[in-house]
Design a protein around this motif. Sequence first.
Motif, PDB file in Angstrom:
ATOM      1  N   UNK A 176       0.810  -1.223   0.000  1.00 20.24           N
ATOM      2  CA  UNK A 176       0.000   0.000   0.000  1.00 20.24           C
ATOM      3  C   UNK A 176       0.844   1.274   0.000  1.00 20.24           C
ATOM      4  N   UNK A 177       0.620   2.157  -0.975  1.00 20.59           N
ATOM      5  CA  UNK A 177       1.498   3.340  -1.110  1.00 20.59           C
ATOM      6  C   UNK A 177       1.200   4.462  -0.120  1.00 20.59           C
ATOM      7  N   UNK A 178       0.140   4.321   0.689  1.00 23.05           N
ATOM      8  CA  UNK A 178      -0.179   5.409   1.606  1.00 23.05           C
ATOM      9  C   UNK A 178       0.504   5.169   2.955  1.00 23.05           C
ATOM     10  N   UNK A 179       1.239   6.170   3.448  1.00 26.37           N
ATOM     11  CA  UNK A 179       1.943   5.985   4.723  1.00 26.37           C
ATOM     12  C   UNK A 179       0.983   5.611   5.843  1.00 26.37           C
ATOM     13  N   UNK A 180       1.350   4.631   6.638  1.00 25.93           N
ATOM     14  CA  UNK A 180       0.573   4.285   7.819  1.00 25.93           C
ATOM     15  C   UNK A 180      -0.504   3.248   7.603  1.00 25.93           C
ATOM     16  N   UNK A 186       6.969  -0.252   2.366  1.00 30.06           N
ATOM     17  CA  UNK A 186       7.940   0.855   2.303  1.00 30.06           C
ATOM     18  C   UNK A 186       7.313   2.216   2.621  1.00 30.06           C
ATOM     19  N   UNK A 187       6.025   2.400   2.278  1.00 30.61           N
ATOM     20  CA  UNK A 187       5.366   3.685   2.534  1.00 30.61           C
ATOM     21  C   UNK A 187       5.381   4.037   4.016  1.00 30.61           C
ATOM     22  N   UNK A 188       5.424   3.028   4.870  1.00 28.74           N
ATOM     23  CA  UNK A 188       5.389   3.281   6.311  1.00 28.74           C
ATOM     24  C   UNK A 188       6.779   3.417   6.918  1.00 28.74           C
ATOM     25  N   UNK A 189       7.804   3.352   6.084  1.00 27.86           N
ATOM     26  CA  UNK A 189       9.163   3.601   6.585  1.00 27.86           C
ATOM     27  C   UNK A 189       9.897   4.556   5.660  1.00 27.86           C
ATOM     28  N   UNK A 190       9.178   5.608   5.272  1.00 28.48           N
ATOM     29  CA  UNK A 190       9.810   6.659   4.470  1.00 28.48           C
ATOM     30  C   UNK A 190      10.154   6.237   3.058  1.00 28.48           C
ATOM     31  N   UNK A 191       9.477   5.234   2.548  1.00 33.32           N
ATOM     32  CA  UNK A 191       9.692   4.769   1.170  1.00 33.32           C
ATOM     33  C   UNK A 191      11.128   4.304   0.944  1.00 33.32           C
ATOM     34  N   UNK A 192      11.753   3.754   1.981  1.00 38.17           N
ATOM     35  CA  UNK A 192      13.089   3.178   1.820  1.00 38.17           C
ATOM     36  C   UNK A 192      12.947   1.691   1.545  1.00 38.17           C
ATOM     37  N   UNK A 193      14.023   1.104   1.047  1.00 43.74           N
ATOM     38  CA  UNK A 193      14.004  -0.326   0.715  1.00 43.74           C
ATOM     39  C   UNK A 193      13.135  -0.557  -0.502  1.00 43.74           C
ATOM     40  N   UNK A 252      15.388   7.614  -6.155  1.00 46.71           N
ATOM     41  CA  UNK A 252      15.998   6.621  -5.258  1.00 46.71           C
ATOM     42  C   UNK A 252      14.989   6.010  -4.294  1.00 46.71           C
ATOM     43  N   UNK A 253      13.847   6.665  -4.126  1.00 50.93           N
ATOM     44  CA  UNK A 253      12.850   6.129  -3.198  1.00 50.93           C
ATOM     45  C   UNK A 253      12.124   4.927  -3.805  1.00 50.93           C
ATOM     46  N   UNK A 254      11.544   4.134  -2.944  1.00 46.51           N
ATOM     47  CA  UNK A 254      10.726   3.000  -3.396  1.00 46.51           C
ATOM     48  C   UNK A 254       9.661   3.485  -4.375  1.00 46.51           C
ATOM     49  N   UNK A 255       9.281   2.626  -5.293  1.00 49.24           N
ATOM     50  CA  UNK A 255       8.373   3.063  -6.363  1.00 49.24           C
ATOM     51  C   UNK A 255       6.967   3.388  -5.874  1.00 49.24           C
ATOM     52  N   UNK A 256       6.624   2.995  -4.659  1.00 57.48           N
ATOM     53  CA  UNK A 256       5.310   3.391  -4.129  1.00 57.48           C
ATOM     54  C   UNK A 256       5.289   4.868  -3.746  1.00 57.48           C
TER      55      UNK A 256
END
Lengths: 295, 295, 295, 295
Positions: free
Chosen positions: B220-224, B230-237, B282-286
């Motif tokens: 899911x691309x929406x944080x939280x 990845x959306x819930x960890x700053x789009x890293x990884x 560089x961020x995750x594609x989400x």
Amino acid sequence: MTNIAFIGLGNMGAPMARNLVRAGFKVSVYDISLPAVRALAEEGARAAGNAADAVQGADVVISMLPASQHVRDLYLGSGGVLEAARGDALLVDCSTIAPEASKEIAAAAAARGLAMLDAPVSGGTGGAAAGTLTFIVGGEGEALERARPVLAAMGKSIFHAGGSGAGQVAKICNNMLLGVLMAGTAEALNLGVAHGLDPQVLSDIMSRSSGRNWALELYNPWPGVMESAPASRGYTGGFGSDLMLKDLGLAQQAALGVGAATPLGALARQLYQLHQQQGRGQLDFSSIKYLYRAD
Amino acid sequence: MTNIAFIGLGNMGAPMARNLVRAGFKVSVYDISLPAVRALAEEGARAAGNAADAVQGADVVISMLPASQHVRDLYLGSGGVLEAARGDALLVDCSTIAPEASKEIAAAAAARGLAMLDAPVSGGTGGAAAGTLTFIVGGEGEALERARPVLAAMGKSIFHAGGSGAGQVAKICNNMLLGVLMAGTAEALNLGVAHGLDPQVLSDIMSRSSGRNWALELYNPWPGVMESAPASRGYTGGFGSDLMLKDLGLAQQAALGVGAATPLGALARQLYQLHQQQGRGQLDFSSIKYLYRAD
Amino acid sequence: MTNIAFIGLGNMGAPMARNLVRAGFKVSVYDISLPAVRALAEEGARAAGNAADAVQGADVVISMLPASQHVRDLYLGSGGVLEAARGDALLVDCSTIAPEASKEIAAAAAARGLAMLDAPVSGGTGGAAAGTLTFIVGGEGEALERARPVLAAMGKSIFHAGGSGAGQVAKICNNMLLGVLMAGTAEALNLGVAHGLDPQVLSDIMSRSSGRNWALELYNPWPGVMESAPASRGYTGGFGSDLMLKDLGLAQQAALGVGAATPLGALARQLYQLHQQQGRGQLDFSSIKYLYRAD
Amino acid sequence: MTNIAFIGLGNMGAPMARNLVRAGFKVSVYDISLPAVRALAEEGARAAGNAADAVQGADVVISMLPASQHVRDLYLGSGGVLEAARGDALLVDCSTIAPEASKEIAAAAAARGLAMLDAPVSGGTGGAAAGTLTFIVGGEGEALERARPVLAAMGKSIFHAGGSGAGQVAKICNNMLLGVLMAGTAEALNLGVAHGLDPQVLSDIMSRSSGRNWALELYNPWPGVMESAPASRGYTGGFGSDLMLKDLGLAQQAALGVGAATPLGALARQLYQLHQQQGRGQLDFSSIKYLYRAD
């Protein structure tokens, strides 16, 4: 014993009202089509002569109409539901219309002390007949609890999306995404087939990979891949392209209203518009495949 | 005892080669980065001084490189794999490249009597490390059977997409569709949120309705909304936006080559291009979610 | 007295070569089609048996071929122009091809000490016949000065876009924009007509307002608005939709190569692709109007 | 001697009313902003306390308001223009609003026996101040002739697009096309620049070729190419991106209403939406160039 008024007996409304009659509710029905009213009356509903007549004394009023203007006229018009309904009636509009219209009507109902839900459905005419619809509901939670036994006679899933209008918004978001999934899936399959891949093999691979989605798995748009899908029976039955185009238009209106960017949803609407212009609006919405490949 | 030559020890290649060593294969490795070669040598691989040296005497040659030109140079170049490989070696290119390049190289290999597979992977660096990659394979079924035990040491799913190049085509189709799913999902969620809906509630509703898709359910691309995404960890990884942009570019090249219409895929590429230009490659594609809503 | 070798006598090349003969140049011609060679020979050109024969002793070599690969083969192939040309010959390729191909061939020519220009044209077969083509030239200014008298016999405008490949880039940018102008103009006219406006009145208003553009003013896509335009003669003649689709494809390749965002250009290509799939590739490119309205 | 009521004294309305005063008309003005009314009063207008007061006894009523709802309220509301106007007054709405709204209000006016024109303008605040606006008029030709002397005091071009609402439709079509031209031009220039071309040289070539259009020739979006353009002064002045976004939204509403396909117009709206979300809505609309290239 709950008295129900049901207004709007089209392809969706008629089987929904029928399921209420079968579930033992006392149902008064009205539609501008007299034959539609008579057909329900033969199955045990009470035929009302107009909307106000149907609504008279009803505990719950349910409506299922084509577009915002019809719903506005029914509820807000002179001799309409808001004038005719009992002071403690619960109003449930199952039409798919603009969220703004739902909010406006619910506000007018609230001003008269009436609770109102927007409860658009998914599941199509098949789900309406089988009583397996999904209701996506906006409005107060308390009102939803009052409506639940009635909705349960017509469907099997009930979601509470939020306050007034939220049912419309959630349905519109879902169907906009569905339009993107369907056209995107047709497009990916067509690209593979154009490179010589077998659509069945490619569907299997993507269904078990990150391309997996509802359209690919349950409603494959390529003829012959999925026996049960409309694509394998000439794109008949199912959910019409014209209806998808309508929902994609509602999504664009909703996006314009709040200034939200929806590039893929906007393009999906354009693709269904072009598809309709090629004379395929009556076919199931998976027939968007024809836009990519004519045969 | 199978001798394997592994060429290309980047973020994906290094953990893949490591899993082969751990599985007990005799592995000769080469990369233009000496430290990368040394790191594998410390884990039990044989360090080769160049590609020809690595390939010498190998039963199976595996390559994992960034782009078509690197693969062409490795196989077709002077002193390259086709010159250096044993007459009965099996060649397996795991790079994600243009299908035309895969076909061209496989044809050159066949002219020398060598069997070759294109076997691009999905699963990312996590899957490479865990040995749970998915291989989407193009080439002869017989060659795939020979490769299977080797691939099984690096992944858990193996799909046979068709003849030479079909692995690339299937992966490209899947990833084009994935790009559409991800941007489409972000767009639908944003439209709902802009209308005041809770992204979690809307995600739940769409996941159980016809908007259901891999991106919505598992990524899911929406944080939280989804703790593990990845959306819930700053789009890293995860899978970088730059890599998605590369794959969407390959899809456009593949579509140009056969004259296939891909309006949504073309637009998805443009959206990822704009996203990259905003400094988020560089961020995750989400993180394409940022294109729709900045906060 | 300048000796010219002209290679490629198709719809464009034949009338261009003819104009050179008429201007008094000594022209050797070659094409894979023998009848095409013969037709020019009857008008005073020398018929060459192959490319090397044509090029022998020429001061200036001109080529007009369909696609990158043909040009590569002609110049770089064994027995090709770079091998056969005199050491001081000037090479001028008038084909519309990928800028990368132009640069690669010019670099190979430079390695042999030969000056080369990319000089794609606009103006269509009508301009070729009338000697009123526009040349958009990439390469050294000095080489352009040497070519000028020859180009002037075939066209009336000569632009210097920059170094090697810049002629191709400028033409591709122009034609991508033209595709956007044409489809955008058809779309705006259709929107007005759908609201009951007269296409002539709307064209007049927009032509004198900020919607003014080449397509609207000189090449109106609506039938009947402009007597001289292809739209008023069944979309025959002019610049074919297939050729526009080719150029829009070159633009997408050029954009992929440098990572440039071209959302409108990408969509225009998709629209022409859909148009072609409806069987209208042979019609003039203003027939994109049919995509918006069938009658 | 013509008495004019002018309602709506914003950035456009104020200079338009000023020009009427200067031309010798007797002008009563009203706006919800008291300072705006006072400023005009100091220049010779009569300050009215409300709309009905302004309209009292006027031969011609002119309105210039931001959106459909304001115009509806002004004309149809209680105490509004239709109630207050003299029986032979001519009504002229210069706002840019939805054609449906224009038609609805004109129909209500006609029911009272009042002639009404929709007369949206182009030319921006500069044209309003200089009295060089362009009026695009919908309504009866006779009414337009009565309005002509008044419009002539504020503008230099007057087009008659057709019946009621046609002025809005024509303006919307023109501005949709303009949005496509501007973004398309920025995109083509960016593609050339990304390949190393000089934006000035490329602009010159395309301006004299088939890429020629209003945006390229008169309003070049690349900084430094055209000294007089907003792009060369930090994208200040001119026509704001927010206003272009509004007009592109009106175009989408107009297209939804009649089921017209507008893929490029829809995408242009999305691009301006993304542009606005990046915080650039206040800049001139040629700043869409930033979407393609940040510096």
